[in-house]
Write an enzyme that holds these catalytic residues in place. Structure first.
Site, PDB file in Angstrom:
ATOM      1  N   SER A 282       0.857  -1.185   0.000  1.00 39.40           N
ATOM      2  CA  SER A 282       0.000   0.000   0.000  1.00 39.40           C
ATOM      3  C   SER A 282       0.892   1.233   0.000  1.00 39.40           C
ATOM      4  O   SER A 282       2.015   1.194   0.516  1.00 39.40           O
ATOM      5  CB  SER A 282      -0.901   0.009   1.237  1.00 39.40           C
ATOM      6  N   TYR A 295      -1.149  -0.541  10.627  1.00 36.19           N
ATOM      7  CA  TYR A 295      -1.362  -0.925   9.230  1.00 36.19           C
ATOM      8  C   TYR A 295      -0.233  -0.408   8.340  1.00 36.19           C
ATOM      9  O   TYR A 295       0.338  -1.156   7.546  1.00 36.19           O
ATOM     10  CB  TYR A 295      -2.706  -0.398   8.734  1.00 36.19           C
TER      11      TYR A 295
END
Length: 402
Positions: A282, A295
């Site tokens: 990501s 995350y």
């Protein structure tokens, strides 16, 4: 250093590498100096044989920069759009040099100088014109490059399901794994009917180490040529308000699972000296991300793991790619507890990945995401980036979780 240089210059002839280096030099050194430091009175630019001087030259200099920047990127990635753009541009330079010499010097001398100057640039123009196959040649299909079977984790929806569809469309049989067996069966039936490939379903929770072991064991009889480590989860909110067990599971799913799956399936790829490993990271892994701290840390782990393996395995016939999407139209936002916000389609994100596979070690999907991942972090202090990121993430996080 030698390996890095080889990774840059492999895949094209030496004369084309020389042009690529020239384009990079013009992009990063000469044109910026010409634009920002060279005195206006001395500035000269030639387009189609017409000489621009002074401020008019300054105004057209950014066009030259754009051309050389496009050339540096196009040669580096061997983009199909480079043909016929590159040979036509160089031919224009050859014509411009000829015309400028004729108009500037005149007579036989001007004509002779024009022929000589134009001829120098005509040679690479012709060579580039004849190099069409290097830019637009048909690359071997994914099945021919990597083998018959692909394994896609987190395949029930979103990016994982799209990977499964695109790989099946390319003729690969697909092992689908996720927690929701019913959705996997629906997708498997669709793939078999639409693309006439074989499928296998392995329902497993990859946040549990036992689930990872079960997947490796379930495909031991298959020659997995492509592994897509897509399974992952996000968890929005302030760290002290988050559930510890869920954080632990997210670390296992986003970090431990790709490590162990790759480790389990890599020996077969190495024995066959061909294979591909895709890790879905990501853009969050490129920067500190308050309210998504764990995350973003897991995705930074994925990025560094993938880029490291890409170098380790480069000479073993294994292509490794880290895909770094931004917001995407999947279930991710809902599961992570975010407020819904726009994102790219999974179809576009997967297309970016498959185009980059075998060419790059990591790729960011989307121009704006690329700017976020590169320009902000390289030009601004990390502390400032973190504060700006917090404001953005806060707008996507329910107030009670901030």
């Amino acid at each position: 250093m030698t390996g890095w240089l080889r990774s840059i210059f492999d895949g094209r002839p030496g004369w084309m590498n020389a042009i690529m280096v020239f384009c990079a030099f013009m992009t990063f050194v000469y044109v910026p100096w010409d634009l920002f430091w060279k005195p206006v009175a001395l500035d000269q630019e030639v387009w189609f044989g017409v000489m621009f001087t002074g401020w008019s030259a300054k105004l057209v200099t950014p066009l030259h920069w754009a051309v050389y920047a496009a050339g540096a990127v196009g040669f580096r990635r061997m983009r199909p759009w480079m043909w016929p753009w590159a040979p036509l541009y160089v031919a224009q330079v050859a014509f411009g040099m000829f015309l400028w010499s004729v108009l500037e010097k005149g007579g036989f001398t001007g004509f002779a100088l024009g022929v000589a100057a134009g001829g120098i640039f005509a040679v690479p123009a012709v060579m580039l014109w004849q190099a069409r196959s290097l830019f637009q040649g048909e690359a071997p299909g994914l099945r021919e490059r990597y083998g018959e079977w692909a394994l896609v984790t987190g395949a029930s929806v979103g990016i994982g399901a799209e990977f499964a569809r695109r790989l099946a469309q390319a003729g690969l049989s697909i092992v689908l794994t996720a927690r929701r067996e019913e959705k996997l069966r629906e997708l498997a039936d669709d793939l078999e009917k639409s693309h006439h490939v074989s499928t296998r379903i392995v329902a497993a929770d990859l946040a549990d180490p036992a689930g990872v072991d079960a997947v490796v064991e379930a495909v031991r009889d298959l020659e997995i040529g492509v592994l897509v480590n897509n399974a992952g989860a996000g968890y929005a909110g302030r760290f002290d308000k988050q559930d510890a067990a869920r954080l632990r599971d997210m670390v296992h799913l986003n970090c431990t699972a790709p490590v162990m799956l790759t480790h389990g399936l890599l020996p077969g790829m190495l024995a066959r000296r061909r294979g591909a490993v895709i890790i879905v990271g990501s853009v969050a892994g490129r920067q500190p991300l308050p309210l998504h701290g764990v995350y973003s840390a897991t995705k930074a782990f994925d990025l560094l793991l993938g880029e490291s393996l890409a170098v380790e395995l480069r000479d073993e016939g294994i292509d490794v790619l880290v895909l770094e999407p931004g917001s995407t139209e999947t279930e991710f936002q809902q599961v992570a507890g975010e407020i819904a916000h726009p994102g790219e389609s999974a179809h576009k994100v997967v297309g970016v990945a498959l185009d980059a596979l075998g060419r790059q070690s990591s790729v960011v999907s989307g121009a704006l995401n690329w700017l976020r991942a590169n320009a902000a972090n390289r030009l601004l202090p990390r502390a400032l980036v973190a504060h700006v990121a917090r404001d953005v993430v806060a707008s996507q996080t329910p107030e009670e979780l901030r």
